[in-house]
Enzyme design. Structure first.
Site, mmCIF file in Angstrom:
data_model
loop_
_atom_site.group_PDB
_atom_site.id
_atom_site.type_symbol
_atom_site.label_atom_id
_atom_site.label_comp_id
_atom_site.label_asym_id
_atom_site.label_seq_id
_atom_site.Cartn_x
_atom_site.Cartn_y
_atom_site.Cartn_z
ATOM 1 N N LYS A 1 2.344 -3.930 6.616
ATOM 2 C CA LYS A 1 2.754 -3.894 5.204
ATOM 3 C C LYS A 1 4.263 -3.655 5.103
ATOM 4 O O LYS A 1 4.950 -4.290 4.311
ATOM 5 C CB LYS A 1 1.996 -2.802 4.445
ATOM 6 N N TYR B 1 -1.539 -1.171 10.989
ATOM 7 C CA TYR B 1 -1.818 -1.739 9.658
ATOM 8 C C TYR B 1 -0.654 -1.445 8.704
ATOM 9 O O TYR B 1 -0.122 -2.338 8.042
ATOM 10 C CB TYR B 1 -3.127 -1.163 9.093
ATOM 11 N N SER C 1 0.836 -1.193 0.000
ATOM 12 C CA SER C 1 0.000 0.000 0.000
ATOM 13 C C SER C 1 0.874 1.248 0.000
ATOM 14 O O SER C 1 2.006 1.229 0.521
ATOM 15 C CB SER C 1 -0.847 -0.027 1.276
#
Ligand code: NAD
Ligand code: UDP
Length: 349
Positions: A155, A151, A127
Site C-alpha cells: 500500500k 501487505y 489503508s
C-alpha cells in the site's frame, strides 16, 4: 448528459460489491474486473437484484495487459476505482512476492493501461496500515508513513508510485494530468442493510468482526481477544470501525470531487475514511451482544504479533474536501453484520 462509466477493479469483493451497489443507485454505469481469487460472482448477482440495475462483469486479472486492453477498448471509461488486491497481513509475511506481484505489479499494469487510453481519474484503496504504529491518535493524513508487514508495504509503495505519477505530468502542457484520490480506510465492517451482501472470508476469519459473527452463528466456539494489557481504557486494542456502506459512499464523494476539478487541475491527495472514534475489542463484543441479543464466548489470549494498541482517524479532511462523513452508528454496524451472517451462515456458498 451522458452517464459516466466507472471501471471497478476487485468489484466482486467485500468493499467493491458495496461500492458497485452505491454507484448503480447513483446512476453510474459500472464495469467490473475481478479474477474472483477472493470473491464470488454471486455477490454481483445480488447487487443487481437489490438495485434492479445491471452492470458489466469481466472475469480476469489486472496483471493481464491484453485483458485490460480488451476491457478498455470495449467501454468508454471515465474513471477507475481500484480495489483489486490481496489483503491478508499474515499471508503477506509468508508470501511477500505474491503480494508485491499482485498488488504493485497489478497497479503498474492498470495505470499504464489507463495512461494509454488517456483515462487519468483514479480512486485507490489504501489503508490506515500506512501509518504503521502512530505516535498519537487521532491520525491526520500528514502523519509519517511506514509499514510493518509486506501487505502494508504494498500500500505504501503504491501510494508513492501514484504520487510520482501525479507529480510527473503536473506541468505537462500536452496531456491532461492525473487526478488521484487515495482513500485510507480504517476498519470496515457491517453489510448492506438488505442482508444480501456482506463480508465472506475464506476459512477462519483474521478480522475481529467476521470472527465475532461466526462465533454468534455457532461456526466457531469462542473469540480469542488478542491482548488485554495494552495502554487503552480496558487493556484491549482500540480501532476505528466504519460501516462498509459509509465507506462505499466515500468513493462516490471522492469521484465527484475529482470530476469537479478543472481539466488542467491534477494532483494526488490522500484522505482518511474513518468515524473518528476508537472502540476497544471488549466494547465491540458488548455492542454486538447488546444489539443482537447473541452471547459471545471469549477468552483472553496473548497479543497478536504486529498489532498496535490504538488507531483511529481524524476524518476532517474528507469532510472538508469530499463533503463526506460517516453516518451509521455502531448499532447499525452490529445489526447489519448479524443480518448478513445469520441469513448467510455459509456466505455466498
Ligand atoms: P476483497 O478480497 O473482498 O476484494 C478484493 C477483490 O479483488 C476480490 O474480489 C479479489 O478476487 C480481487 N482481486 C485480487 N487480486 C486481483 C487481481 N490481480 N486481478 C483482479 N482481481 C483481483 O477485499 P476488500 O476487503 O473488499 O478490500 C478491497 C481493497 O481495500 C483491497 O485493496 C484492500 O487491501 C483494501 N483495504 C481493505 C480493508 C479491509 O479491512 N477490508 C482495509 C483497508 C484497505
Ligand atoms: N482481534 C482480536 N481477536 C481476533 C481478531 C482481532 O482480539 O480474532 C483484535 C485485534 O488484536 C485488533 C482488533 O481486534 O485489536 C481489530 O483487528 P482486525 O484484524 O479486525 O483489524 P486490524 O488489526 O487490521 O486493525
Amino acid at each position: 448528459m451522458k452517464r459516466k462509466t466507472i471501471l471497478v477493479t476487485g468489484g466482486a469483493g467485500y468493499i467493491g460489491s458495496h461500492t458497485c451497489l452505491e454507484l448503480l443507485e447513483a446512476g453510474y454505469d459500472v464495469v467490473v474486473i475481478d479474477n474472483l481469487s477472493n470473491s464470488k460472482l454471486e455477490a454481483l448477482t445480488r447487487v443487481q437484484h437489490i438495485t434492479q440495475k445491471t452492470l458489466v462483469f469481466h472475469q480476469g486479472d489486472i496483471r493481464d495487459k491484453h485483458f485490460l486492453f480488451e476491457v478498455f477498448s470495449r467501454h468508454k471509461i471515465d474513471a477507475v476505482i481500484h480495489f483489486a488486491g490481496l489483503k491478508a497481513v499474515g499471508e503477506s509475511c509468508e508470501k511477500p512476492l505474491a503480494y508485491y506481484h499482485n498488488n504493485i505489479y497489478g497497479t503498474l499494469v492498470l495505470t499504464e493501461t489507463m495512461a494509454e487510453y488517456a483515462i487519468k481519474t483514479l480512486v485507490f484503496s489504501s489503508s490506515a496500515t500506512v501509518y504503521g504504529d502512530p505516535e498519537s491518535v487521532p491520525i491526520t493524513e500528514n502523519f509519517p508513513l511506514s509499514a510493518t508487514n509486506p501487505y502494508g508495504r504494498t500500500k505504501l509503495f503504491i501510494e508513492e508510485i501514484l504520487r510520482d505519477l501525479a507529480q510527473a505530468d503536473q506541468n505537462n502542457p500536452v496531456s491532461s494530468p492525473w487526478k488521484i484520490s487515495i482513500l485510507r480506510y480504517f476498519n470496515p465492517i457491517g453489510a448492506h442493510e438488505s442482508g444480501l451482501i456482506g463480508e465472506d472470508p475464506n476459512g477462519i476469519p483474521n478480522n475481529l468482526m467476521p470472527y465475532i459473527a461466526q462465533v454468534a452463528v455457532g461456526k466457531l466456539p469462542q473469540l480469542s481477544i488478542f491482548g488485554n494489557d495494552y495502554p487503552t481504557s480496558d487493556g484491549t486494542g482500540v480501532r476505528d470501525y466504519i460501516h462498509v456502506v459509509d465507506l462505499a459512499k466515500g468513493h462516490l464523494q471522492a469521484l465527484l470531487a475529482l470530476f469537479a476539478k478543472q481539466p488542467e487541475q491534477g494532483g494526488c491527495q490522500a484522505y482518511n475514511l474513518g468515524t473518528g472514534s476508537g472502540i476497544s475489542v471488549l466494547a465491540m463484543v458488548q455492542a454486538f451482544e447488546q444489539a443482537t441479543g447473541q452471547k459471545i464466548a471469549y477468552q483472553f489470549a496473548p497479543r497478536r504479533a504486529g498489532d498496535i494498541a490504538a488507531c483511529y482517524a481524524d476524518p476532517s479532511l474528507a469532510a472538508q474536501e469530499l463533503n463526506w462523513r460517516s453516518e451509521k452508528n455502531l448499532d447499525a454496524m452490529m445489526l447489519d453484520t448479524w443480518r448478513w451472517q445469520s441469513g448467510n451462515p455459509e456466505g455466498y456458498r
